[in-house]
Each structure stands twice: as C-alpha cells, then as structure tokens.
Write a protein that holds these residues in place. Structure first.
Motif, mmCIF file in Angstrom:
data_model
loop_
_atom_site.group_PDB
_atom_site.id
_atom_site.type_symbol
_atom_site.label_atom_id
_atom_site.label_comp_id
_atom_site.label_asym_id
_atom_site.label_seq_id
_atom_site.Cartn_x
_atom_site.Cartn_y
_atom_site.Cartn_z
ATOM 1 N N PHE A 130 23.693 -56.342 9.693
ATOM 2 C CA PHE A 130 23.318 -57.540 10.434
ATOM 3 C C PHE A 130 24.114 -58.739 9.927
ATOM 4 O O PHE A 130 24.157 -59.019 8.732
ATOM 5 C CB PHE A 130 21.819 -57.791 10.308
ATOM 6 C CG PHE A 130 20.995 -56.650 10.842
ATOM 7 C CD1 PHE A 130 21.047 -56.309 12.182
ATOM 8 C CD2 PHE A 130 20.190 -55.898 10.004
ATOM 9 C CE1 PHE A 130 20.304 -55.246 12.684
ATOM 10 C CE2 PHE A 130 19.445 -54.842 10.491
ATOM 11 C CZ PHE A 130 19.499 -54.514 11.836
ATOM 12 N N ASN A 131 24.723 -59.443 10.864
ATOM 13 C CA ASN A 131 25.629 -60.543 10.550
ATOM 14 C C ASN A 131 24.945 -61.666 9.781
ATOM 15 O O ASN A 131 23.774 -61.970 9.995
ATOM 16 C CB ASN A 131 26.204 -61.148 11.840
ATOM 17 C CG ASN A 131 27.143 -60.214 12.560
ATOM 18 O OD1 ASN A 131 27.696 -59.301 11.959
ATOM 19 N ND2 ASN A 131 27.308 -60.431 13.852
ATOM 20 N N ASP A 132 25.723 -62.299 8.930
ATOM 21 C CA ASP A 132 25.316 -63.530 8.262
ATOM 22 C C ASP A 132 25.626 -64.716 9.190
ATOM 23 O O ASP A 132 26.278 -64.556 10.228
ATOM 24 C CB ASP A 132 26.075 -63.655 6.941
ATOM 25 C CG ASP A 132 25.572 -64.802 6.078
ATOM 26 O OD1 ASP A 132 24.442 -65.267 6.291
ATOM 27 O OD2 ASP A 132 26.322 -65.238 5.185
ATOM 28 N N GLY A 133 25.182 -65.879 8.812
ATOM 29 C CA GLY A 133 25.507 -67.086 9.562
ATOM 30 C C GLY A 133 24.268 -67.790 10.054
ATOM 31 O O GLY A 133 23.207 -67.176 10.209
ATOM 32 N N PRO A 134 24.361 -69.090 10.291
ATOM 33 C CA PRO A 134 23.188 -69.870 10.713
ATOM 34 C C PRO A 134 22.665 -69.407 12.066
ATOM 35 O O PRO A 134 23.422 -69.011 12.950
ATOM 36 C CB PRO A 134 23.715 -71.305 10.764
ATOM 37 C CG PRO A 134 25.193 -71.159 10.949
ATOM 38 C CD PRO A 134 25.588 -69.928 10.207
ATOM 39 N N SER A 154 16.353 -63.460 15.706
ATOM 40 C CA SER A 154 17.676 -62.838 15.668
ATOM 41 C C SER A 154 18.052 -62.435 14.246
ATOM 42 O O SER A 154 17.316 -62.663 13.300
ATOM 43 C CB SER A 154 18.717 -63.786 16.263
ATOM 44 O OG SER A 154 18.693 -65.036 15.617
ATOM 45 N N ARG A 155 19.239 -61.830 14.143
ATOM 46 C CA ARG A 155 19.719 -61.219 12.903
ATOM 47 C C ARG A 155 18.817 -60.040 12.529
ATOM 48 O O ARG A 155 18.153 -60.025 11.501
ATOM 49 C CB ARG A 155 19.766 -62.221 11.736
ATOM 50 C CG ARG A 155 20.632 -63.440 11.988
ATOM 51 C CD ARG A 155 22.113 -63.071 12.048
ATOM 52 N NE ARG A 155 22.934 -64.262 12.008
ATOM 53 C CZ ARG A 155 23.309 -64.959 13.087
ATOM 54 N NH1 ARG A 155 22.936 -64.560 14.285
ATOM 55 N NH2 ARG A 155 24.051 -66.035 12.952
ATOM 56 N N GLU A 215 22.557 -63.019 0.203
ATOM 57 C CA GLU A 215 22.377 -64.387 -0.274
ATOM 58 C C GLU A 215 22.401 -65.403 0.864
ATOM 59 O O GLU A 215 22.157 -66.588 0.644
ATOM 60 C CB GLU A 215 23.477 -64.739 -1.292
ATOM 61 C CG GLU A 215 23.518 -63.815 -2.499
ATOM 62 C CD GLU A 215 22.203 -63.779 -3.245
ATOM 63 O OE1 GLU A 215 21.599 -64.859 -3.417
ATOM 64 O OE2 GLU A 215 21.766 -62.683 -3.648
ATOM 65 N N GLY A 216 22.713 -64.932 2.071
ATOM 66 C CA GLY A 216 22.762 -65.814 3.229
ATOM 67 C C GLY A 216 21.556 -65.596 4.125
ATOM 68 O O GLY A 216 20.417 -65.565 3.657
ATOM 69 N N GLY A 272 14.892 -58.566 5.118
ATOM 70 C CA GLY A 272 13.717 -59.423 4.991
ATOM 71 C C GLY A 272 14.090 -60.796 4.472
ATOM 72 O O GLY A 272 14.787 -60.924 3.476
ATOM 73 N N ARG A 273 13.631 -61.839 5.164
ATOM 74 C CA ARG A 273 13.950 -63.197 4.721
ATOM 75 C C ARG A 273 12.721 -64.085 4.585
ATOM 76 O O ARG A 273 12.844 -65.264 4.263
ATOM 77 C CB ARG A 273 14.981 -63.843 5.662
ATOM 78 C CG ARG A 273 14.601 -63.918 7.120
ATOM 79 C CD ARG A 273 15.685 -64.647 7.908
ATOM 80 N NE ARG A 273 15.389 -64.705 9.307
ATOM 81 C CZ ARG A 273 15.855 -63.859 10.224
ATOM 82 N NH1 ARG A 273 16.650 -62.875 9.864
ATOM 83 N NH2 ARG A 273 15.528 -63.985 11.497
ATOM 84 N N THR A 274 11.518 -63.549 4.825
ATOM 85 C CA THR A 274 10.304 -64.307 4.557
ATOM 86 C C THR A 274 10.054 -64.280 3.061
ATOM 87 O O THR A 274 9.792 -63.222 2.485
ATOM 88 C CB THR A 274 9.110 -63.705 5.311
ATOM 89 O OG1 THR A 274 9.370 -63.755 6.716
ATOM 90 C CG2 THR A 274 7.841 -64.474 5.007
#
Length: 276
Positions: free
Chosen positions: A44-48, A59-60, A177-178, A202-204
């Motif tokens: 899955f791509n990084d980026g804002p 998304s992502r 890290e992004g 996971g980003r939560t």
C-alpha cells in the motif's frame, strides 16, 4: 471481481482496493490456495491522504464490502519447542508439523524471563527474531545464535513456543514510518482469510488521543467491521501472521468470526480484540 493467480507470482503496488457489496476479491481459496512456491505481495502506497476526496481516511488499504477470500499456503503459525533453547544455541527443535516452514522464514522465539522496561516505559521482552537457514525434519538452524535463555521460569511448567511470521501472501505498507495501510472487511459475512501475512499495517495509534485528522479510529491491520453476528456463518480468520501495529492487531467488531491458530506479534496494545 479481482482474482489473483495461485500458480504464478503477483505483485501489486496500489493506493486502495475498494470493493462493492456485489464484488469479490479472491487471492486463493480453500480449494485452490496460493501454491507454496508462489509469492503474492500487495504493497500500500505511502503519501498524504486527500481529505477533500477521503475525509474518513479509508484509503491506503483494502476496504472490502463484498465477498473476500485470501488463502496462502498452509503452514503452522506456531509450534511448541521440543527442548528449551538456551543462550548460544543456533539450532532449535520443534514439536508438531513444520513441513510448511521454509528456509528464509522469520521466526520469533518466545521470551520467558522478565527483561525490565525501556526508557519510554514500554515492556522490554526477550523475544528473539531469527531467520531459518536450514531445516532437517523438526530441527531448525537459525541465522545466528540466541542471546537469551528460553526456558520456563523456576516454579512454572508451560510450553515455550516459536512463531512463524512469514506467509507467501503478504500485505504490507510501503513506508511504515509514513501513512500505513490497513485492511477492513465490512458488512459482508463471506470473509475467509487464511495463511496470509499482515506486516506493518494499521495506523490507529492507541497510545494517542483520537481525532478525525491525525489519528482516526478503526484503521487496523485486519479489521472485521460489522460483517454479521450469525454464529452459524462466521467469518474465518485462521493461520495468519499479524505483526507491527501501533494499536490493535486483529479486530472483530460486531462480527461473528472463527479465529484460530494466528500468530500475532509486536502489537503495541492488544493483539486479538473482540469489540462490541
């Protein structure tokens, strides 16, 4: 329908895979799993994230509203050690069926002794990650010797386990890290996910306050979200490896699910969660 081959390598580098209630995602099935010598990678791509397009930050990752089947090559998620390995050992022996384990797999030998705390207050463990360099039946050669003893503490009698973190179906983030990826299976009971690896997803972040911009809720490595509560037709989550998350690992939320034989490691808060 999105169908990935089970007899040929696949690699997708993608922003988001989003399926509707009448769509299907198939990366192997119980009858036709991804073959053991085949590798499938979804990165899955990084980026804002464009909050104007995606204010909920779905998304992502994979957001599946329809039927989903993921089935990698079958292998034991973890096995008990036949003998307690000690510091300096570079070979371990396991009990049970290690036939699916391969050279190059990442193992985690369970820490068994108190190791204190890190400077940030988190628990320091004596878990040790090693790579398989050779296999001879149930004897496994590691890429380097162990630093710690892995025997049961004095006065205790329990099995010491080694977990296998590697699967031939891999879902991961381009940049942990992004903006990290996530997998969310929503509102559809036909979910069968077996022998796949969910790595650095996971980003939560459960250590921080939630908000709708910098730390949105519900973005976990593997999240069953209201797939249905019929115990006769549960989602299936078997034999997977989930590792590296700042929050929860494998989550079922208002979802009946058969959860078994998963290896969950390096999760900041809780590895396997049944919510609501």
């Amino acid at each position: 329908a999105l169908n990935l081959a089970t007899d040929a390598d696949s690699r997708m580098k993608v922003d988001t895979i989003f399926s509707t209630p009448v769509s299907t995602i198939t990366i192997g099935t119980k009858a036709d799993p991804v073959e053991a010598d085949v590798d499938v990678e979804i990165i899955f791509n990084d980026g804002p994230i464009d909050l104007a397009r995606d204010p909920g930050q779905f998304s992502r990752g994979i957001v599946a509203h329809g039927e989903i089947s993921i089935h990698g090559a079958e292998k034991a998620a973890y096995l008990a050690l036949a003998a307690e390995p000690m510091a300096g050992d570079s070979e371990i022996r396991v009990e049970g069926d290690a036939s699916g384990w391969q050279v190059g797999d990442t193992l985690v030998i369970m820490g068994t002794h108190r190791a204190g705390y890190n400077n940030d207050g988190t628990l320091r463990t004596q878990d040790e990650e090693r790579t398989i360099t050779a296999l001879d039946g149930n004897a496994i050669t590691l890429d380097r010797a162990l630093k710690h003893d892995h025997d049961a503490p004095q006065g205790f009698d329990f099995d010491v386990f080694v977990g296998n973190q590697t699967r031939n179906v891999l879902l991961t983030s381009e940049n942990p890290e992004g903006v990290r990826g996530h997998v969310m299976v929503m509102h559809h009971p036909e979910a069968d996910i077996r022998y796949a690896e969910f790595l650095e997803l996971g980003r939560t972040d459960k250590s921080l306050e939630f908000d709708d911009v910098t730390n949105v809720k519900g973005r976990y490595p593997l999240h069953l979200h209201r797939t249905g509560t019929d115990a006769d037709n549960p989602a299936i989550v078997v034999g997977n490896a989930v590792s590296g998350s700042p929050g929860w690992g494998r989550v079922q939320h208002d979802s009946a699910a058969a959860i078994d034989f998963n290896f969950v490691y390096d999760i900041a808060v809780a590895g396997i969660v049944s919510e609501s």
